[in-house]
Design an enzyme around this catalytic site. Structure first.
Site, PDB file in Angstrom:
ATOM      1  N   LYS A  48     -22.884  89.176  72.837  1.00 40.91           N
ATOM      2  CA  LYS A  48     -21.650  89.772  72.314  1.00 40.91           C
ATOM      3  C   LYS A  48     -21.085  90.776  73.313  1.00 40.91           C
ATOM      4  O   LYS A  48     -19.878  90.799  73.588  1.00 40.91           O
ATOM      5  CB  LYS A  48     -21.914  90.447  70.956  1.00 40.91           C
ATOM      6  N   GLN A  75     -25.881  94.861  63.952  1.00 34.58           N
ATOM      7  CA  GLN A  75     -26.565  93.564  63.924  1.00 34.58           C
ATOM      8  C   GLN A  75     -27.555  93.504  62.752  1.00 34.58           C
ATOM      9  O   GLN A  75     -28.356  94.413  62.548  1.00 34.58           O
ATOM     10  CB  GLN A  75     -27.292  93.344  65.266  1.00 34.58           C
ATOM     11  N   ASP A  95     -16.907  92.466  61.382  1.00 30.82           N
ATOM     12  CA  ASP A  95     -17.808  91.492  60.747  1.00 30.82           C
ATOM     13  C   ASP A  95     -17.245  90.996  59.415  1.00 30.82           C
ATOM     14  O   ASP A  95     -17.718  89.997  58.878  1.00 30.82           O
ATOM     15  CB  ASP A  95     -19.155  92.172  60.449  1.00 30.82           C
TER      16      ASP A  95
END
Ligand code: GUN
Length: 295
Positions: free
Chosen positions: A55, A99, A122
């Protein structure tokens, strides 16, 4: 011989990120704004470390400001919340991603809900889930994996899925539930299946669109696939083949190709699209923060 298409997620993702890179350069030159993505990882789970590294690299390749915060596995919840608080108010950061999964002592819901909805790239904040569920898809941050799946489905079948039957296997908050909402917003007729569904093969056999997100290798059999169906495989399962570790999806890929019109491979299908959508969401957050239309 099958005539099915192997959906090239890698190529679709590359074309998306090329557009994002161009738009980023334009945003910088026209408005002096550089999109910023902060990724937070807690502990040393090897798979999570790989995802987080990818990422960060992709963000840099797009021309973003990228920062990675690595916290010890035993970090206190208050310390993680304090970091998120800092990132929420930091001007150079437009998107924040923590994460998952998190170590057991951390309250995942408390953490994801502490991220500002306007930086929630997200799409896990209840505000964004609410907008998506209410059909305000243009206004919400949509979770990256289902957003990427949707682009591949619409590339294969067109934007309007009226009259199509879609079956989502898996009901997670990250994939299954938002996937169902997106398919419904595109006018598909949606069934969400899970471990308590009876006659899963029978339900899948009626589907024009199958999205598999269960995390069980080769669970969806080729003879469950309706002729001509589009099959999207979200699974990333590590299995042992002749002593070698290999990635495989939730769908028996080779067998599915015999019946489907198009199938995503693993790797090279959904994975690259997920990262591309994270970049798209971050660019969008940066544009919105500058008072620009997000397109
Ligand atoms: N872990 C696995 N998938 C995801 C994702 O989409 N977002 C975050 N934050 N963690 C994940």
């Amino acid at each position: 011989m099958s005539n099915a298409t192997r959906i090239d997620g890698k190529a679709q993702a590359e074309s998306l990120t090329a557009g994002i890179t161009d738009q980023t350069a334009q945003l910088k030159s026209d408005h002096g704004v550089t999109p910023g993505l902060a990724v937070v990882i807690v502990g040393e789970d090897p798979a999570s470390q790989v995802y987080v590294r990818n990422k960060g690299r992709k963000a840099e390749a797009c021309g973003f400001h990228s920062e990675t915060h690595i916290l010890p596995a035993d970090v206190a919840e208050e310390d993680l919340l304090a970091l998120i608080d800092d990132l929420n108010s930091k001007e150079s950061v437009h998107g924040i991603l923590v994460q998952l999964p998190l170590p057991d002592h951390l309250d995942e819901q408390r953490i994801t809900q502490s991220i500002s909805p306007s930086k929630d790239v997200d799409g896990f904040h209840f505000v964004n889930i609410g907008k998506l569920t209410a059909g305000h898809t243009a206004d919400a941050f949509v979770p990256c994996t289902p957003a990427g799946c949707m682009l591949m489905i619409q590339d294969a079948l067109g934007k309007d899925l009226s009259g199509k039957s879609a079956v989502v296997v898996g009901r997670s908050n990250i994939v299954g539930k938002p996937m169902g909402a997106l398919l419904l917003a595109a006018n598909a007729t949606v069934t969400t299946c899970h471990s308590r569904t009876s006659d899963l093969p029978g339900v899948v056999r009626g589907a024009d669109i199958v999205v598999a997100a269960v995390g069980r290798p080769n669970m969806i059999k080729g003879d469950w696939i309706k002729p001509g169906a589009v099959v999207i495989d979200v699974g990333i399962n590590r299995i042992d083949v002749d002593g070698k570790s290999k990635l495989t999806g939730d769908v028996d890929y080779e067998a599915a190709l015999e019946n489907a019109s198009a199938v995503t491979p693993v790797p090279g299908g959904v994975g690259p699209m997920t990262i591309a959508m994270l970049m798209a969401n971050t660019l969008r957050a940066a544009k919105l923060s500058a008072g620009l239309s997000a397109g």
